[in-house]
Design an enzyme around this catalytic site. Structure first.
Site, mmCIF file in Angstrom:
data_model
loop_
_atom_site.group_PDB
_atom_site.id
_atom_site.type_symbol
_atom_site.label_atom_id
_atom_site.label_comp_id
_atom_site.label_asym_id
_atom_site.label_seq_id
_atom_site.Cartn_x
_atom_site.Cartn_y
_atom_site.Cartn_z
ATOM 1 C CB SER A 92 29.221 30.325 -19.351
ATOM 2 O OG SER A 92 28.776 28.761 -19.806
ATOM 3 C CG ASP B 16 28.286 26.165 -17.067
ATOM 4 O OD1 ASP B 16 28.048 26.225 -15.776
ATOM 5 O OD2 ASP B 16 28.201 26.925 -17.820
ATOM 6 C CG HIS C 276 28.356 25.606 -12.078
ATOM 7 N ND1 HIS C 276 27.532 26.486 -12.748
ATOM 8 C CD2 HIS C 276 27.784 25.044 -11.073
ATOM 9 C CE1 HIS C 276 26.286 26.389 -12.232
ATOM 10 N NE2 HIS C 276 26.477 25.631 -11.045
ATOM 11 N N GLY D 276 27.277 33.509 -20.475
ATOM 12 C CA GLY D 276 27.554 32.749 -21.598
ATOM 13 C C GLY D 276 26.960 33.412 -22.961
ATOM 14 C CB SER D 277 23.608 33.439 -24.314
ATOM 15 O OG SER D 277 23.101 34.144 -23.064
ATOM 16 C CG MET E 118 22.795 28.406 -9.770
ATOM 17 S SD MET E 118 24.112 28.447 -10.824
ATOM 18 C CE MET E 118 22.803 28.522 -12.744
ATOM 19 C CG MET F 106 25.192 20.906 -17.422
ATOM 20 S SD MET F 106 23.950 21.828 -18.245
ATOM 21 C CE MET F 106 24.421 23.635 -17.956
ATOM 22 N N GLY G 199 20.961 24.222 -15.877
ATOM 23 C CA GLY G 199 20.779 23.407 -16.999
ATOM 24 C C GLY G 199 20.996 23.776 -18.370
ATOM 25 C CG PHE G 200 18.691 24.163 -20.614
ATOM 26 C CD1 PHE G 200 19.113 23.235 -21.672
ATOM 27 C CD2 PHE G 200 18.141 23.715 -19.400
ATOM 28 C CE1 PHE G 200 18.470 21.935 -21.661
ATOM 29 C CE2 PHE G 200 17.319 22.283 -19.270
ATOM 30 C CZ PHE G 200 17.870 21.506 -20.409
ATOM 31 N N GLY G 201 21.992 27.441 -21.082
ATOM 32 C CA GLY G 201 22.249 28.874 -21.367
ATOM 33 C C GLY G 201 20.891 29.504 -21.770
ATOM 34 N N GLY G 202 21.210 30.843 -21.972
ATOM 35 C CA GLY G 202 20.163 31.767 -22.760
ATOM 36 C C GLY G 202 18.930 31.707 -21.859
ATOM 37 C CG MET H 232 25.165 22.526 -12.459
ATOM 38 S SD MET H 232 24.831 23.625 -14.113
ATOM 39 C CE MET H 232 26.374 23.730 -14.728
ATOM 40 C CG ASP I 2 25.961 30.522 -13.755
ATOM 41 O OD1 ASP I 2 25.915 30.828 -14.947
ATOM 42 O OD2 ASP I 2 26.599 29.295 -13.705
ATOM 43 N N GLY I 3 23.719 33.284 -14.806
ATOM 44 C CA GLY I 3 22.559 33.101 -15.538
ATOM 45 C C GLY I 3 21.971 34.609 -15.990
#
Ligand code: DX5
Ligand code: ZN
Length: 227
Positions: free
Chosen positions: A9, A36, A67, A198-199, A138, A38, A143-146, A69, A176-177
């Protein structure tokens, strides 16, 4: 071994050198670029749009997996198709007419995906599964990575795996996530075949040394080889 796909990501990439960040993960063995989008409305964060997708399109022949959102969904779909997206996924809560949105994505020449938040029930699949190319589970709230992987996603993946298999269709099951080297094997065992990270990929390594991407992606694949 099943066919597994790693989808970094770019949300966690260094946006000051996004082109390089994309080329580096592809050179390090990534299969798909997860993009992503958003809107600070459907989710409380604001990221990138079709202009950025268009700008990165010439850098790779790999799949760009958008993706969304965003709410509403339909207005922006043709813009992403024109910008070179290969897959466009959306959240059922963000579309008033889910079947229509799936049709719109396909009319625009893209593959269509439906995304399930941690608390979104799977009944949205009941009448549309055959039309989908991808189901995205999900494992964090969007809304956020990490963020930390929500374990309940494993149960959901198992249920969707069965549904996809009994449909007889070729549908990707993406997660995802919070996907990391230490949980990817367990997630694969639950039935996922496409892994957004992602992270785990981009934020690992203080200096973001591009060779580090190699190391992480190889480690993810090594874990998948055990499944
Ligand atoms: C969250 C995004 C994810 C996110 C994943 O809303 O959809 O794609 O970037 O980030 P990690 O892998 O860090 O959880
Ligand atoms: Zn995502």
């Amino acid at each position: 071994m099943a066919n597994y796909f790693i989808a970094p990501s770019i949300l966690s990439a260094n946006f000051a050198k996004l082109g390089e960040e994309i080329t580096n993960v592809i050179d390090s063995g990534a299969d798909i670029i997860h993009f992503d989008v958003m809107d600070n409305h459907y989710v409380p964060n604001l990221t990138i749009g079709p202009l950025v997708c268009e700008a990165i399109r010439p850098l790779t022949n790999s799949i760009i997996d958008v993706h969304l959102m965003v709410e509403p969904v339909d207005r922006i779909v043709p813009d992403f198709a024109k910008a070179g997206a290969n897959i466009i996924s959306f959240h059922p809560e963000a579309s008033r007419h889910i079947d229509r949105t799936i049709g719109l994505i396909k009319e625009q020449g893209c593959k269509a995906g439906l995304v399930f938040n941690p608390a979104t029930p799977l009944h949205y699949l009941d009448h549309v599964l055959d039309k989908l190319d991808l189901v995205l589970i999900m494992s964090v709230n969007p809304g956020f990575g990490g963020q930390k992987f929500i374990l309940e996603a494993l149960n959901k993946l198992k249920v969707v795996r069965k549904r996809i298999d009994s449909s007889g269709k070729k549908i990707l099951l993406e997660v995802d996530g919070g996907v990391k080297v230490d949980n990817i094997a367990e997630i694969a065992r639950a039935g996922a075949d496409t892994f957004v990270a992602g992270s785990a990929i981009y934020s690992a390594g203080e200096d973001r040394d591009p060779h580090h991407y190699d190391t992480v992606i190889t480690a993810l694949r090594k874990e998948l080889a055990k499944v």
